[in-house]
Motif scaffolding. Structure first.
Motif, PDB file in Angstrom:
ATOM      1  N   ALA A 128       0.852  -1.190   0.000  1.00 15.60           N
ATOM      2  CA  ALA A 128       0.000   0.000   0.000  1.00 15.60           C
ATOM      3  C   ALA A 128       0.891   1.244   0.000  1.00 15.60           C
ATOM      4  O   ALA A 128       1.778   1.379  -0.815  1.00 15.60           O
ATOM      5  N   GLU A 129       0.662   2.171   0.955  1.00 14.90           N
ATOM      6  CA  GLU A 129       1.475   3.382   1.020  1.00 14.90           C
ATOM      7  C   GLU A 129       2.639   3.263   1.990  1.00 14.90           C
ATOM      8  O   GLU A 129       3.330   4.244   2.264  1.00 14.90           O
ATOM      9  N   PHE A 130       2.879   2.046   2.513  1.00  7.97           N
ATOM     10  CA  PHE A 130       3.871   1.852   3.567  1.00  7.97           C
ATOM     11  C   PHE A 130       5.116   1.125   3.070  1.00  7.97           C
ATOM     12  O   PHE A 130       5.061   0.327   2.124  1.00  7.97           O
ATOM     13  N   THR A 131       6.233   1.409   3.748  1.00  7.98           N
ATOM     14  CA  THR A 131       7.417   0.553   3.682  1.00  7.98           C
ATOM     15  C   THR A 131       7.775   0.199   5.127  1.00  7.98           C
ATOM     16  O   THR A 131       7.635   1.027   6.030  1.00  7.98           O
ATOM     17  N   PHE A 132       8.219  -1.029   5.323  1.00  8.22           N
ATOM     18  CA  PHE A 132       8.540  -1.502   6.679  1.00  8.22           C
ATOM     19  C   PHE A 132       9.920  -2.126   6.670  1.00  8.22           C
ATOM     20  O   PHE A 132      10.227  -2.990   5.840  1.00  8.22           O
ATOM     21  N   ILE A 133      10.775  -1.665   7.602  1.00  6.60           N
ATOM     22  CA  ILE A 133      12.138  -2.184   7.736  1.00  6.60           C
ATOM     23  C   ILE A 133      12.214  -2.948   9.050  1.00  6.60           C
ATOM     24  O   ILE A 133      12.265  -2.341  10.127  1.00  6.60           O
TER      25      ILE A 133
ATOM     26  N   LEU B 249       8.124   1.887  10.456  1.00  6.87           N
ATOM     27  CA  LEU B 249       7.032   1.848   9.479  1.00  6.87           C
ATOM     28  C   LEU B 249       6.952   3.228   8.846  1.00  6.87           C
ATOM     29  O   LEU B 249       6.699   4.222   9.542  1.00  6.87           O
ATOM     30  N   ASN B 250       7.186   3.310   7.537  1.00  7.18           N
ATOM     31  CA  ASN B 250       7.324   4.603   6.870  1.00  7.18           C
ATOM     32  C   ASN B 250       6.228   4.831   5.848  1.00  7.18           C
ATOM     33  O   ASN B 250       5.764   3.894   5.184  1.00  7.18           O
ATOM     34  N   THR B 251       5.829   6.099   5.709  1.00 10.68           N
ATOM     35  CA  THR B 251       5.045   6.569   4.578  1.00 10.68           C
ATOM     36  C   THR B 251       5.831   7.698   3.929  1.00 10.68           C
ATOM     37  O   THR B 251       6.935   8.024   4.354  1.00 10.68           O
ATOM     38  N   ALA B 252       5.251   8.312   2.918  1.00 13.12           N
ATOM     39  CA  ALA B 252       5.959   9.392   2.231  1.00 13.12           C
ATOM     40  C   ALA B 252       6.189  10.588   3.146  1.00 13.12           C
ATOM     41  O   ALA B 252       7.136  11.353   2.955  1.00 13.12           O
ATOM     42  N   SER B 253       5.330  10.738   4.174  1.00  9.93           N
ATOM     43  CA  SER B 253       5.418  11.933   5.016  1.00  9.93           C
ATOM     44  C   SER B 253       5.705  11.647   6.488  1.00  9.93           C
ATOM     45  O   SER B 253       5.854  12.576   7.278  1.00  9.93           O
TER      46      SER B 253
END
Length: 417
Positions: free
Chosen positions: A5-10, A16-20
């Motif tokens: 979706a709109e997330f990246t997870f490391i 837990l990241n989004t664009a903002s």
């Protein structure tokens, strides 16, 4: 790294990241998300999650439920209309959001190309290695002790940064010398545990549960830190809050210690005109001591003017009885209307058998949106279920009594005839 979706997870950083925005998840929540992402579209039972991610302990199922709720909140997911985590009744959970290609797959492609350069560079590496071997042997001798200390410091730092997943709030000690302030022991400690629970960050064991655990482990209260740590180890609880309250120049002072299962100790002291009215500030300080890198999300506190009456009512429920508790909660509502005071009053009315009045209050609470306070929402629904159960049991007993009376009347009639 996972993308969906709109997330990246490391997973390595629990970020837990989004664009903002970047959110650092609690350790257990990060492990839970990673496990779901490793098993997409697969129904995973609660038992399996507990077996894979939780150690044995009495509160791990509650911790799983809390972690699921916290993960959904971080993702902006709704259990009724899920985008990410679907609840499968009687079976478990399933991750339903498609995963996107990540940099990991790109890395695997480039790895094949890099293999072609390995042989060419091997000769250079061997030559450089031989030249550096002599220098390294001299350097390693002089750095041995320094490296050893650095490694110990790194291990210590990692040890200190471990996040607390569960905390037991033990009954406070009343050191004021005033018997009228006995409500501090269970009432104020229970208020603090409720405030921490509402933050949805740490699994909280209440003072009432703590009393039961102390009895179960045959520990008299108050006790020594070693006995508390032994109990923490056996119950797999990360830390315990031990506190006492004293008076100084018309100020109420709370002195507290946080005893960690791994041997660490954090302590603090706070002073207020009215501790009950500032219990949210005490809770914030406690939370910052146990998990300094996280931010307390709860923005709601108990009503200031009626807080002491709520604490006294909580104490009365566990000591002098429901009739005294009703007077305190009613006084709290008179001072300042509060949804929490209404919920506690309903609990007291159920205990007293005043079910019709309790039902009216609970229906009023159920019809109010409690999304801002999920812990209160859960408490109200628990009280509703308890009330319905008691009413059903009473109805069955009444019908059974009528049936026995009818049989007795019929027997007497036959005998007289």
């Amino acid at each position: 790294m996972y993308c969906f979706a709109e997330f990246t997870f490391i997973p390595d950083t629990a970020c837990l990241n989004t664009a903002s925005e970047q959110v650092r998840l609690r350790n257990k929540v990060a492990l839970l998300l990673a496990y779901f992402l490793q098993h997409p579209n697969e129904v995973i039972s609660k038992d399996r999650l507990l077996s894979e991610l939780w150690q044995h302990g009495d509160f791990r199922e509650a911790s799983l439920t809390q972690s699921i709720r916290e993960l959904r909140a971080a993702l902006g997911d709704d259990a009724k209309t899920p985008r990410f985590i679907e609840t499968i009744p009687q079976r478990g959970y399933r991750w339903i959001c498609p995963l996107k290609l990540t940099s990991k797959s790109h890395h695997s492609k480039s790895a094949n190309a890099s293999k072609q350069n390995i042989f060419a560079s091997t000769k250079k590496l061997i030559f450089m290695g031989l030249c550096g071997l002599v220098a390294m042997s001299i350097w390693s001798t002089t750095r041995y002790f320094e490296d050893d200390v650095t490694a110990d410091e790194a291990d210590s730092q990692q040890h200190i940064q471990q996040q607390v997943e569960s905390l037991i709030v033990l009954p406070f000690s009343n050191n004021t010398g005033n018997a009228d302030m006995a409500w501090l022991e269970l009432g104020l400690s229970d208020m603090l545990s409720v405030d921490l629970k509402r933050a949805n960050q740490v699994q909280i064991v209440s003072p009432a549960q703590g009393n039961l655990l102390l009895l179960e482990h045959q520990i008299s209260w108050p006790t020594l830190p070693n006995y508390i740590r032994a109990m923490l180890e056996k119950e797999q609880i990360d830390a315990a809050l031990v506190a006492s309250v004293r008076l100084l120049k018309q100020q109420q002072i709370i002195d507290f210690q946080i005893l960690f299962r791994d041997g660490r100790v954090q302590q603090g002291s706070m002073s207020f005109d009215n501790l009950a009215a500032n219990i949210d500030r005490v809770g914030h300080q406690v939370f910052q001591l146990i998990n300094p890198k996280q931010v307390l999300t709860s923005e709601h506190s108990q009503p200031d003017l009626s807080a002491m009456a709520i604490a006294q009512g909580m104490q009365a429920l566990q000591t002098t009885g429901a009739l005294d508790a009703k007077r305190f909660f009613s006084a709290s509502l008179t001072l300042k209307p509060s949804l929490w005071a209404k919920a506690y009053l309903s609990q007291t009315l159920i205990t007293l058998g005043q079910w019709q009045e309790a039902e009216q209050t609970l229906f009023h609470l159920v019809n109010i949106s409690l999304e801002h306070d999920p812990y209160l929402d859960a408490f109200v629904h628990f009280l509703m279920a308890d009330l319905m159960s008691k009413k059903r049991s009473s109805r069955e007993q009444r019908l059974d009594s009528q049936e026995r009376y009818q049989k007795c009347a019929n027997t007497r009639c036959k005998t007289s005839c």
